[in-house]
Write a protein that holds these residues in place. Structure first.
Motif, short mmCIF file in Angstrom:
data_model
loop_
_atom_site.label_atom_id
_atom_site.label_comp_id
_atom_site.label_asym_id
_atom_site.label_seq_id
_atom_site.Cartn_x
_atom_site.Cartn_y
_atom_site.Cartn_z
N LEU A 17 0.80 -1.22 0.00
CA LEU A 17 0.00 0.00 0.00
C LEU A 17 0.84 1.28 0.00
O LEU A 17 0.55 2.21 -0.74
CB LEU A 17 -0.93 0.02 1.22
CG LEU A 17 -2.01 -1.06 1.25
CD1 LEU A 17 -2.73 -1.05 2.58
CD2 LEU A 17 -3.00 -0.85 0.11
N LEU A 18 1.86 1.32 0.83
CA LEU A 18 2.58 2.58 1.01
C LEU A 18 3.79 2.70 0.10
O LEU A 18 4.03 3.75 -0.51
CB LEU A 18 3.02 2.74 2.46
CG LEU A 18 1.89 2.69 3.51
CD1 LEU A 18 2.45 2.91 4.90
CD2 LEU A 18 0.83 3.73 3.20
N GLU A 19 4.57 1.61 0.00
CA GLU A 19 5.82 1.72 -0.76
C GLU A 19 5.58 1.90 -2.25
O GLU A 19 6.38 2.53 -2.93
CB GLU A 19 6.70 0.49 -0.50
CG GLU A 19 7.36 0.56 0.87
CD GLU A 19 7.96 -0.77 1.27
OE1 GLU A 19 8.38 -1.54 0.39
OE2 GLU A 19 7.97 -1.05 2.49
N SER A 20 4.50 1.31 -2.78
CA SER A 20 4.26 1.45 -4.21
C SER A 20 3.41 2.67 -4.54
O SER A 20 3.09 2.93 -5.69
CB SER A 20 3.61 0.18 -4.76
OG SER A 20 2.50 -0.16 -3.99
N ALA A 21 3.05 3.44 -3.51
CA ALA A 21 2.16 4.58 -3.74
C ALA A 21 2.93 5.82 -4.19
O ALA A 21 4.01 6.10 -3.71
CB ALA A 21 1.37 4.90 -2.48
N VAL A 22 2.33 6.53 -5.13
CA VAL A 22 2.89 7.81 -5.55
C VAL A 22 2.11 8.94 -4.89
O VAL A 22 2.66 9.99 -4.55
CB VAL A 22 2.92 7.92 -7.10
CG1 VAL A 22 1.51 7.93 -7.67
CG2 VAL A 22 3.66 9.16 -7.54
N THR A 23 0.84 8.70 -4.65
CA THR A 23 0.00 9.66 -3.93
C THR A 23 -0.87 8.91 -2.92
O THR A 23 -1.44 7.87 -3.25
CB THR A 23 -0.94 10.42 -4.89
OG1 THR A 23 -0.17 10.94 -5.97
CG2 THR A 23 -1.64 11.56 -4.18
N ILE A 24 -0.95 9.43 -1.70
CA ILE A 24 -1.87 8.86 -0.72
C ILE A 24 -2.85 9.96 -0.30
O ILE A 24 -2.46 10.98 0.22
CB ILE A 24 -1.13 8.34 0.54
CG1 ILE A 24 -0.08 7.29 0.14
CG2 ILE A 24 -2.12 7.74 1.54
CD1 ILE A 24 0.82 6.86 1.29
N HIS A 25 -4.13 9.74 -0.61
CA HIS A 25 -5.17 10.65 -0.16
C HIS A 25 -5.68 10.15 1.18
O HIS A 25 -6.09 9.00 1.29
CB HIS A 25 -6.33 10.68 -1.16
CG HIS A 25 -5.95 11.26 -2.48
ND1 HIS A 25 -5.81 12.61 -2.68
CD2 HIS A 25 -5.66 10.67 -3.66
CE1 HIS A 25 -5.47 12.83 -3.94
NE2 HIS A 25 -5.36 11.68 -4.56
N VAL A 26 -5.65 11.02 2.19
CA VAL A 26 -6.12 10.63 3.50
C VAL A 26 -7.37 11.43 3.85
O VAL A 26 -7.31 12.63 4.05
CB VAL A 26 -5.02 10.86 4.58
CG1 VAL A 26 -5.52 10.44 5.96
CG2 VAL A 26 -3.75 10.12 4.22
N GLY A 27 -8.50 10.75 3.89
CA GLY A 27 -9.74 11.39 4.33
C GLY A 27 -9.85 11.23 5.84
O GLY A 27 -9.48 10.20 6.38
N TYR A 28 -10.38 12.25 6.52
CA TYR A 28 -10.52 12.16 7.98
C TYR A 28 -11.64 13.08 8.42
O TYR A 28 -12.09 13.95 7.66
CB TYR A 28 -9.20 12.55 8.67
CG TYR A 28 -8.85 14.02 8.54
CD1 TYR A 28 -8.35 14.53 7.36
CD2 TYR A 28 -9.03 14.89 9.61
CE1 TYR A 28 -8.05 15.87 7.23
CE2 TYR A 28 -8.73 16.24 9.50
CZ TYR A 28 -8.24 16.73 8.30
OH TYR A 28 -7.96 18.05 8.17
N SER A 29 -12.12 12.88 9.65
CA SER A 29 -13.12 13.80 10.17
C SER A 29 -12.82 14.28 11.58
O SER A 29 -13.58 15.02 12.17
CB SER A 29 -14.52 13.17 10.09
OG SER A 29 -14.51 11.90 10.67
#
Lengths: 236, 197
Positions: A77-89
């Motif tokens: 999930l993390l190492e191959s990611a170029v962008t990580i969108h993090v939704g939160y509330s």
């Protein structure tokens, strides 16, 4: 004559729309087999480049489970990611996420750009019906814009949306699937039901069961009731 | 007397009955017999004053110290370190470093039955007694505790001294199983296939 033509057009478009919905919504087609993969795909982790990942931190226990998931599957999930969108509330979730990423980056190089998106809560526990409806509508409009932005950055990349609850995930899924139907931009949603659900699904789980591309439960007892679900033991 | 036990109530709601059960003299005496010289209690936000009153009520007059010598704990804001009746008690409201604390400084965990706290202990292979909070409505704690107990991963009790004392005996005489590794190759493949689809 004009009326007949109008009717024909209407019936045609409704039919086309229904066919389109059937093609997009996962419950209407057979599920993907987790079984043998082609040689190429067998080599998981590291192989995939430029993944755009979208996770939603649902606060409290939901955030806890999501952080455990990305920690345990960081290679994929993390190492191959170029962008990580993090939704939160809630802000607490962001602090926890940053701590976790910091901890992981001590031993691993993460090159992904992280973008935060604040979603309003779909519904506070114990709020009144009128209050719930008002806040759901407000959340829905704001999340329409946010999910559109997230979706746009997924175009042309392998992408994955990972959800664990609560209610806001339904709104996110609704918009993603709507964009999929009308804008021809596929979204890939994996929902992992909370570990706290041992013998029946959460309300969010029930709503997302037909909509998520893959639906994963963490207790085997849920499998006979929800045959489309997949089970791999406790993942968090 | 070198062992340390952690009692954790979770971050969301406080669990006064758990704190009170642990501070009962019969339980602290038992802990001493089993070699626990230090009790660390995470009691939840806004509970500090009640905590001090409970200590005095059950164990009598105490002296407060500045620090306890465990780095992770001494960093915590508003940490109470108490010496009473031949045992040291460290109390605090909440910490983000509880995983680290469990991994490095704790021999036995007595926890509320929230999934997060259960996993914090099981993932680092610590002995775990879970106390179900049966005053919570519409809550899955009992079901979850039962599930994990069936798999011999923990001992599940309710918040009363008899059950807790019995569980402490079991923790000395019985072995728990270890939880399966979370890494599941099939699940990773599923994520991969969905992403590249």
């Amino acid at each position: 004559m004009l009326l007949t033509t109008a009717w024909c057009l209407l019936i045609w478009s409704v039919t086309l729309l229904l066919v389109r919905i059937c093609l997009v919504i996962p419950i209407f087609h057979s599920s993907r087999e987790a079984g043998p993969l082609t040689k190429d795909k067998d080599n998981v982790g590291g192989r995939m480049k430029n993944l755009v990942l979208f996770i939603f931190l649902g606060s409290g226990g939901h955030t806890g489970e999501m952080l455990r998931l990305i920690e345990h599957y960081q290679g994929m999930l993390l190492e191959s990611a170029v962008t990580i969108h993090v939704g939160y509330s809630d802000d607490d979730s962001i602090i926890k996420f940053k701590n976790k990423i910091h901890q992981i980056s001590v031993s691993n190089t993460l090159r992904a750009k992280v973008i935060y998106h604040r979603f309003d809560k779909a519904r506070d526990v114990g709020s009144s019906l009128a209050g719930s409806i008002k806040s759901i509508i407000k959340t829905a409009i704001r999340s329409m814009v946010l999910t559109y932005r997230i979706k746009s950055s997924m175009r042309g990349h392998p992408n994955l949306t990972l959800l664990n609850g609560p209610g806001t995930c339904c709104i996110i899924t609704f918009w993603l699937k709507l964009y999929h139907i009308f804008l021809w931009q596929p979204s890939k949603i994996v929902y992992v039901e909370s570990l706290a659900r041992t013998n029946r699904l959460s309300l969010t789980g029930m709503i997302l069961y037909p909509l998520a591309d893959e639906f994963v439960v963490q207790w085997a007892d849920l499998l006979p009731i929800y045959p489309k679900a997949k089970y791999y033991g406790v993942l968090v | 007397m070198n062992n340390t036990v952690l009692v954790t109530c979770g971050a969301t709601v406080s669990f006064p009955r758990l704190v009170e059960t642990v501070l009962d003299r019969s339980v602290t005496e038992k802990l001493k017999v089993l070699g626990y010289g230090r009790i660390v209690i995470q009691y939840g936000r806004g509970f500090s004053d009640t905590f001090l009153q409970l200590v005095e009520k059950h164990l009598g007059l105490f002296t407060e110290k500045k620090s306890c010598g465990i780095k992770v704990l001494d960093k915590i804001e508003n940490l109470k370190v108490i010496s009473v009746d031949g045992i040291e008690i460290c109390g605090f409201e909440f910490s983000h470093d509880i995983e680290k604390l469990i991994a490095n400084n704790i021999d036995l965990v007595i926890s509320h039955a929230g999934t997060g706290s259960i996993l914090d202990s099981l993932r680092v292979g610590k002995k775990l007694i879970v106390v179900v909070n049966d005053t919570l409505m519409d809550n899955h704690q009992q079901l979850i505790a039962d599930k994990f107990e069936q798999q011999k991963l923990l001992w599940s009790v309710h918040a009363n001294t008899e059950e807790l004392l019995r569980a402490l005996d079991r923790s000395e005489n019985e072995e728990l199983l270890k939880i399966d590794n979370t890494y599941n190759k099939q699940f990773e493949k599923l994520l991969y296939n969905v992403a590249i689809d």
